[in-house]
Scaffold this active site. Structure first.
Site, PDB file in Angstrom:
ATOM      1  N   ASP A 126       0.718  -1.612  -0.281  1.00  0.00           N
ATOM      2  CA  ASP A 126       0.476   0.022   0.138  1.00  0.00           C
ATOM      3  C   ASP A 126       0.684   0.695   0.201  1.00  0.00           C
ATOM      4  O   ASP A 126       2.046   1.042   0.488  1.00  0.00           O
ATOM      5  CB  ASP A 126      -0.681  -0.457   1.207  1.00  0.00           C
ATOM      6  CG  ASP A 126      -1.709   1.223   1.134  1.00  0.00           C
ATOM      7  OD1 ASP A 126      -2.143   1.343   0.081  1.00  0.00           O
ATOM      8  OD2 ASP A 126      -2.667   1.280   1.924  1.00  0.00           O
ATOM      9  N   ASN A 132     -10.596  -2.977  -5.315  1.00  0.00           N
ATOM     10  CA  ASN A 132     -10.292  -1.423  -6.415  1.00  0.00           C
ATOM     11  C   ASN A 132     -10.405  -1.889  -7.298  1.00  0.00           C
ATOM     12  O   ASN A 132     -10.330  -0.726  -7.967  1.00  0.00           O
ATOM     13  CB  ASN A 132      -9.055  -2.816  -6.516  1.00  0.00           C
ATOM     14  CG  ASN A 132      -7.743  -2.617  -4.808  1.00  0.00           C
ATOM     15  OD1 ASN A 132      -6.859  -3.340  -4.410  1.00  0.00           O
ATOM     16  ND2 ASN A 132      -7.878  -1.175  -4.200  1.00  0.00           N
TER      17      ASN A 132
END
Ligand code: IPE
Ligand code: IPE
Ligand code: MG
Length: 231
Positions: free
Chosen positions: A10, A58
């Protein structure tokens, strides 16, 4: 040493933003970090590594970003052909049916061709969600009961774990999340039941071998009781 280390990769977008670059440049740089850290973990003697590359959530991102991520993934699939030389078992976690046929075939083919390698297993989670994983396993268990192949009493932890996308890998020992957030974001929910959690503010594209060493050192200092008392 931890047997299984999992990463939530991330911070790519913020890494790029800080430099006035597009988010997609951050993803490309994150891909380089992924290759470097995977190789380093192998050299350190870790048996299983798992990387979260794209979650079931996502898909909500702008089309342009999703397309760029899929392009990077597709390039990786082409490159991964050469991994046989490195004796790496490759596994793709997640529902493959959402990808174009050519891509899902490539994933299945890479998994088949590398199945014989047992020293180092690299799992890449794409279109993966922890809840989706548990649900698809529950549906298959229900089907087996409905077809009378098994009785419900046979569904114990071991059997159920065998139905998860991760059936070929042990539970996570160490979960590393760079990027500053302290959450699981629907990653390996079942498999992290007793994982040690390591969070770092470093953005994934900047994550280095030294940072990996630090995470492993943190892990080594933990006392894992698994619900028992100190022995
Ligand atoms: C992680 O980086 C990559 C994916 C989720 C695909 P992000 O894209 O989430 O980066 P930030 O969190 O926006 O900085
Ligand atoms: C988690 O990161 C997913 C991956 C790294 C693939 P996100 O950036 O999607 O997580 P949230 O939205 O901040 O929880
Ligand atoms: Mg993020």
């Amino acid at each position: 040493m931890p047997r299984h280390v999992a990463f939530i990769m991330d911070g790519n977008g913020r890494w790029a933003k800080k430099r006035g670059l597009s988010r997609n440049v951050g993803h490309k740089k994150g891909g380089d970090t992924f290759r470097e850290i995977a190789r380093y973990a192998k050299d350190c003697g870790i048996e299983y590594v798992t990387f979260f590359a794209f979650s079931t959530e996502n898909w909500k991102r702008p089309k342009e970003e999703v397309d760029a991520l899929m392009k990077l993934f597709s390039e990786y699939l082409d490159e991964a052909e050469s991994y046989a030389k490195e004796k790496t078992r490759l596994i793709f976690l997640g529902d493959k049916s959402i990808f174009p046929r050519e891509m899902s075939d490539k994933m299945t083919d890479l998994e088949k061709k590398s199945r014989q390698f047992s020293d180092f297993t690299l799992s890449l989670a794409v279109n993966y969600g922890g809840k989706d994983d548990i649900l698809q396993a529950a549906k298959r268990a229900a089907k087996l009961c409905f077809d009378r192949d098994i009785s419900p009493s046979e569904i114990d932890e071991k059997f159920f774990a065998g139905l998860l996308y991760t059936y070929a890998v042990p539970d996570v020992d160490l979960l590393i999340r760079p990027g500053g957030e302290r959450r699981l974001s629907n990653f390996l929910l079942w498999q992290c039941a007793y994982a040690e959690l390591y969070f770092s503010d470093i953005l994934w594209p900047d994550f280095s071998k030294k940072d990996f060493d630090e995470a492993v050192n943190y892990y080594r200092g933990r006392n894992r009781r698994f619900g028992n008392v100190e022995g």
